[in-house]
Motif scaffolding. Structure first.
Motif, PDB file in Angstrom:
ATOM      1  N   GLN A 199       0.890  -1.151  -0.091  1.00 34.29           N
ATOM      2  CA  GLN A 199       0.020   0.005  -0.073  1.00 34.29           C
ATOM      3  C   GLN A 199       0.976   1.207   0.032  1.00 34.29           C
ATOM      4  N   PRO A 200       0.497   2.239  -0.679  1.00 35.54           N
ATOM      5  CA  PRO A 200       1.457   3.459  -0.799  1.00 35.54           C
ATOM      6  C   PRO A 200       1.404   4.273   0.597  1.00 35.54           C
ATOM      7  N   VAL A 201       2.462   4.595   1.035  1.00 37.01           N
ATOM      8  CA  VAL A 201       2.301   5.521   2.508  1.00 37.01           C
ATOM      9  C   VAL A 201       1.609   7.101   1.994  1.00 37.01           C
ATOM     10  N   PRO A 202       0.622   7.270   2.791  1.00 38.59           N
ATOM     11  CA  PRO A 202       0.028   8.389   2.584  1.00 38.59           C
ATOM     12  C   PRO A 202       0.917   9.754   2.817  1.00 38.59           C
ATOM     13  N   ALA A 203       0.915  10.727   1.956  1.00 45.47           N
ATOM     14  CA  ALA A 203       1.770  11.922   1.962  1.00 45.47           C
ATOM     15  C   ALA A 203       1.780  12.592   3.046  1.00 45.47           C
ATOM     16  N   GLY A 204       0.577  12.718   3.863  1.00 40.44           N
ATOM     17  CA  GLY A 204       0.289  13.391   5.011  1.00 40.44           C
ATOM     18  C   GLY A 204       1.150  12.587   6.399  1.00 40.44           C
ATOM     19  N   PHE A 205       0.999  11.396   6.116  1.00 39.12           N
ATOM     20  CA  PHE A 205       1.689  10.477   7.228  1.00 39.12           C
ATOM     21  C   PHE A 205       3.000  10.740   7.162  1.00 39.12           C
TER      22      PHE A 205
END
Lengths: 98, 208
Positions: A5-11
């Motif tokens: 799963q791609p890591v969310p930019a916000g995280f």
């Protein structure tokens, strides 16, 4: 095969901010940084001690060279470097340890 | 023969045996350096366990030191290079000082450790240079007892086991510095005498 799963930019941004903040906490250890006022400029104490250690070592080397005993000094590079470091530490301990 | 001390007499038959088995001087010199640096590494934390292991490793260093020189002699590689011994000795004392930073000496132990290593090396080398010119006041009495100056290094192993390293550092830095200064001063005086005798000699270079 499982897809990552791609890591969310916000995280990612939060992790980066946290890392920078944590690194900033380590700077608190640098609150004791004695310095000396020389002709209006503040020099860090470690630099003065290093210069004093270096000059003292050069003095010792000059004495040994003049007397001709220098050629019997073993491992010249390591010994003189060790002497400079030791004298730097001694200068620091005498003048700035408190 | 390199020397006639007790340690040389013990090492010589062992060296012949090892040379017969194909063990080279370089291998033993490498082992000696590794053991010396490992002993220094063990002293770094300053814990009783570390000092204990450091002492054992240092104990192995002294016979290895003698053995590799004897093997070099037996196999015809007459070596006078003491780089390995001096580097390991310096590392051992610097590490001893670093390890004793939490002892009664405090952080002063770090420069004291480095200075004691340097003083010890200088006193050994100055005394050896002095011995070539006249009787050294350090080596001559030891020779009478059948000992070499570097045999004394073995003393540091039991001192590490007993955890007396802080006291050892103080004695070494004071004793080593005094011996180095006295030997250096005598060397200087002797060299000045030799120089004066050369210049006073009727057979000067230009007269020959």
């Amino acid at each position: 095969m499982t897809m990552r799963q791609p890591v969310p930019a916000g995280f990612r941004r939060i992790v980066r901010l946290f890392a920078v903040g944590a690194a900033g906490l380590a700077v608190a250890g640098c609150n004791h940084s004695p310095s000396q006022d020389i002709l209006g400029s503040f020099f860090p104490a470690w630099m003065l001690c290093a210069v004093a250690g270096l000059l003292s070592t050069l003095g010792v080397r000059q004495i040994l060279l003049r007397t001709g005993v220098d050629r019997f000094v073993p491992l010249k590079l390591i010994v003189y470097f060790g002497l400079a470091v030791s004298l730097t530490f001694i200068c620091w301990l005498i003048w700035f340890s408190n | 023969m390199i020397g006639s001390t007790w340690s040389h007499a013990v090492a010589r038959p062992m060296a012949r045996l090892l040379a017969g088995l194909g063990v080279g001087a370089n291998l033993l010199a490498g082992l000696r350096l590794s053991a010396g640096l490992l002993a220094a590494f063990c002293l770094l934390p300053g814990t009783p366990a570390g000092n204990h292991w450091g002492g054992w490793l240092w104990l192995s260093v002294v016979p290895l030191n003698r053995l590799y020189k004897e093997i070099a002699q037996v196999t015809g590689l007459a070596t006078t290079d003491s780089f390995v011994d001096e580097l390991a000795c310096l590392a051992f004392f610097a590490a001893m000082g670093f390890g004793q930073r939490h002892s009664i000496l405090g952080v002063e132990a770090i420069p004291i450790g480095m200075l004691s290593g340097i003083a010890l090396l200088m006193s050994f080398d100055f005394s050896a240079a002095l011995r070539q010119r006249q009787k050294s006041f350090v080596i001559a009495p030891l020779r009478r007892l059948g000992l070499a100056a570097d045999d004394l290094l073995v003393v540091f192993a039991p001192l590490a086991w007993l955890d007396w390293l802080a006291q050892t550092l103080i004695v070494t830095v004071l004793g080593g510095t005094i011996i180095a200064l006295l030997s250096g001063w005598r060397l200087w005086r002797l060299m000045a005498q030799e120089h004066r005798a050369e210049s006073d000699s009727p057979l000067k270079k230009g007269d020959r």
